[in-house]
Design an enzyme around this catalytic site. Structure first.
Site, PDB file in Angstrom:
ATOM      1  N   HIS A 105      -8.315  -0.937  -3.903  1.00 42.84           N
ATOM      2  CA  HIS A 105      -9.210  -1.004  -2.747  1.00 42.84           C
ATOM      3  C   HIS A 105     -10.284   0.371  -2.846  1.00 42.84           C
ATOM      4  CE1 HIS A 105      -9.482  -1.051   2.107  1.00 42.84           C
ATOM      5  NE2 HIS A 105     -10.612  -1.125   1.568  1.00 42.84           N
ATOM      6  N   MET A 115     -12.565   2.623  -1.090  1.00 42.09           N
ATOM      7  CA  MET A 115     -13.444   2.952   0.211  1.00 42.09           C
ATOM      8  C   MET A 115     -14.137   4.205  -0.267  1.00 42.09           C
ATOM      9  SD  MET A 115     -10.252   2.498   2.651  1.00 42.09           S
ATOM     10  CE  MET A 115      -8.850   2.435   1.533  1.00 42.09           C
ATOM     11  N   MET A 153     -10.064   6.751  -1.478  1.00 39.94           N
ATOM     12  CA  MET A 153     -11.121   7.464  -0.508  1.00 39.94           C
ATOM     13  C   MET A 153     -11.680   8.705  -0.983  1.00 39.94           C
ATOM     14  SD  MET A 153      -8.494   6.991   2.676  1.00 39.94           S
ATOM     15  CE  MET A 153      -7.802   5.560   3.108  1.00 39.94           C
ATOM     16  N   ASP A 181      -5.239   2.635  -2.407  1.00 40.73           N
ATOM     17  CA  ASP A 181      -6.135   2.721  -1.518  1.00 40.73           C
ATOM     18  C   ASP A 181      -7.024   4.140  -1.959  1.00 40.73           C
ATOM     19  OD1 ASP A 181      -6.101   1.094   0.531  1.00 40.73           O
ATOM     20  OD2 ASP A 181      -4.327   1.710   0.996  1.00 40.73           O
ATOM     21  N   MET A 218     -10.649  -6.112   6.810  1.00 41.24           N
ATOM     22  CA  MET A 218     -10.110  -4.923   7.240  1.00 41.24           C
ATOM     23  C   MET A 218      -9.695  -5.123   8.614  1.00 41.24           C
ATOM     24  SD  MET A 218      -9.614  -2.772   4.918  1.00 41.24           S
ATOM     25  CE  MET A 218      -8.929  -1.282   5.871  1.00 41.24           C
ATOM     26  N   ASP A 275      -5.763  -6.549   5.497  1.00 47.76           N
ATOM     27  CA  ASP A 275      -5.310  -5.189   5.263  1.00 47.76           C
ATOM     28  C   ASP A 275      -5.430  -4.106   6.664  1.00 47.76           C
ATOM     29  OD1 ASP A 275      -4.839  -2.538   4.364  1.00 47.76           O
ATOM     30  OD2 ASP A 275      -6.420  -2.645   2.771  1.00 47.76           O
ATOM     31  N   HIS A 314      -0.952  -1.976  -3.888  1.00 43.46           N
ATOM     32  CA  HIS A 314      -2.218  -1.901  -3.437  1.00 43.46           C
ATOM     33  C   HIS A 314      -2.590  -0.316  -3.440  1.00 43.46           C
ATOM     34  CE1 HIS A 314      -5.678  -2.879  -0.576  1.00 43.46           C
ATOM     35  NE2 HIS A 314      -5.073  -1.649   0.078  1.00 43.46           N
ATOM     36  N   SER A 337       0.809  -1.460  -0.075  1.00 44.28           N
ATOM     37  CA  SER A 337      -0.001  -0.097  -0.018  1.00 44.28           C
ATOM     38  C   SER A 337       1.003   1.232   0.198  1.00 44.28           C
ATOM     39  CB  SER A 337      -0.866  -0.071   1.233  1.00 44.28           C
ATOM     40  OG  SER A 337      -1.389   1.197   1.406  1.00 44.28           O
TER      41      SER A 337
HETATM   42  C1  DX5 Z   1      -6.443   1.648   5.364  1.00 43.44           C
HETATM   43  C2  DX5 Z   1      -5.876   1.004   4.141  1.00 43.44           C
HETATM   44  C3  DX5 Z   1      -4.712   0.203   4.179  1.00 43.44           C
HETATM   45  C4  DX5 Z   1      -3.533   0.672   5.073  1.00 43.44           C
HETATM   46  C5  DX5 Z   1      -2.545  -0.315   4.814  1.00 43.44           C
HETATM   47  O1  DX5 Z   1      -7.601   2.292   5.323  1.00 43.44           O
HETATM   48  O2  DX5 Z   1      -6.866   0.384   3.505  1.00 43.44           O
HETATM   49  O3  DX5 Z   1      -4.610  -0.161   2.876  1.00 43.44           O
HETATM   50  O4  DX5 Z   1      -3.251   2.018   4.732  1.00 43.44           O
HETATM   51  O5  DX5 Z   1      -1.407   0.599   5.504  1.00 43.44           O
HETATM   52  P1  DX5 Z   1      -0.596   0.063   6.862  1.00 43.44           P
HETATM   53  O6  DX5 Z   1       0.027  -1.013   6.757  1.00 43.44           O
HETATM   54  O7  DX5 Z   1       0.031   1.488   7.177  1.00 43.44           O
HETATM   55  O8  DX5 Z   1      -1.834  -0.121   8.052  1.00 43.44           O
HETATM   56 ZN    ZN Z   2      -6.259  -0.766   1.755  1.00 45.56          ZN
END
Ligand code: DX5
Ligand code: ZN
Length: 213
Positions: free
Chosen positions: A64, A66, A35, A33, A135, A173, A31, A7
């Site tokens: 991913h 969100m 948002m 993320d 999660m 994750d 990965h 990530s």
């Molecule tokens: C959280 C994300 C994760 C996260 C992973 O909302 O989906 O992918 O950032 O990072 P670490 O390993 O720092 O928790």
């Molecule tokens: Zn994630």
């Protein structure tokens, strides 16, 4: 062997540089993320930025989302070198249509569950999806502490997958370091997502190797 998805959310360094560094490792996925400021309060990358930055890697993307209304994002990310697009169970009944939408692009479909969501709710979906993302932190932020109830969820999902001979893979994750990765693997995780543990270090490859051992 357990797969590793890196990530990039927690990186404070230049994104191009970080992605090029990840590309040189044996990580399995990048990965991403996403948002929207609605499903979670924070916002992360814009699609245009990810489309541009991921030109610096041949790693397959593990996206991913969100995001409360991911329809547009699905159409966008399906155009990239993507293996999985994951949406959240908590966005409601639209997930059934969206599972089909993701698959219609020939992309593998994942469903993620938040720490507070009962794992039993997604058991009926397992035969329809390629990946379940457990999660282990509340979504929205990198660098949080691992929540241990994820382990029981992974065990239960693995049991169901084996019993019914489903092909669904389990990904976990949030908050993962070497010790936790080991426990997750023993519980049945197939993919470990890690951000902070890898991207805040000086040697990405050695951290990835530690997660696999
Ligand atoms: C959280 C994300 C994760 C996260 C992973 O909302 O989906 O992918 O950032 O990072 P670490 O390993 O720092 O928790
Ligand atoms: Zn994630």
């Amino acid at each position: 062997m357990t797969k590793i998805a890196v990530s990039i959310l927690s990186t404070t360094d230049n994104l191009t540089k970080v992605i090029k560094k990840i590309d040189k490792t044996d990580a399995d996925y990048l990965h991403i993320d996403i948002m929207d400021g609605k499903f979670v309060s924070s916002k992360s990358f814009a699609f245009s930025q990810i489309a541009k930055e991921t030109k610096h890697t041949s790693k397959k993307l593990d996206v991913h989302l969100m995001v409360q209304n991911p329809s547009k994002e699905i159409a966008n990310y399906a155009l990239l070198n993507v293996e999985y697009i994951t949406i959240h169970y908590e966005i409601g009944e639209q997930i059934i249509t969206l599972i089909d939408k993701i698959k219609s692009y020939g992309v593998k479909c994942g469903i993620s569950i938040n720490p507070a969501t009962d794992v039993q709710k997604i058991i009926p979906l397992l035969p329809k999806i390629d990946l379940v993302l457990v999660m282990s932190v509340h979504p929205g932020l990198g660098g949080q502490t691992f929540l241990a109830n994820a382990i029981d969820k992974i065990r239960l999902l693995k049991e169901q997958i084996i019993k019914n001979d489903y092909k669904t893979v389990i990904s976990v994750d949030g908050g993962i370091n070497q010790e936790i990765a080991h426990v997750c693997q023993e519980a049945g995780a197939d993919i470990i997502v890690a951000g902070t543990f890898i991207v805040t270090s000086n040697d990405f490859q050695s951290q990835i190797t530690k997660l696999r051992s």
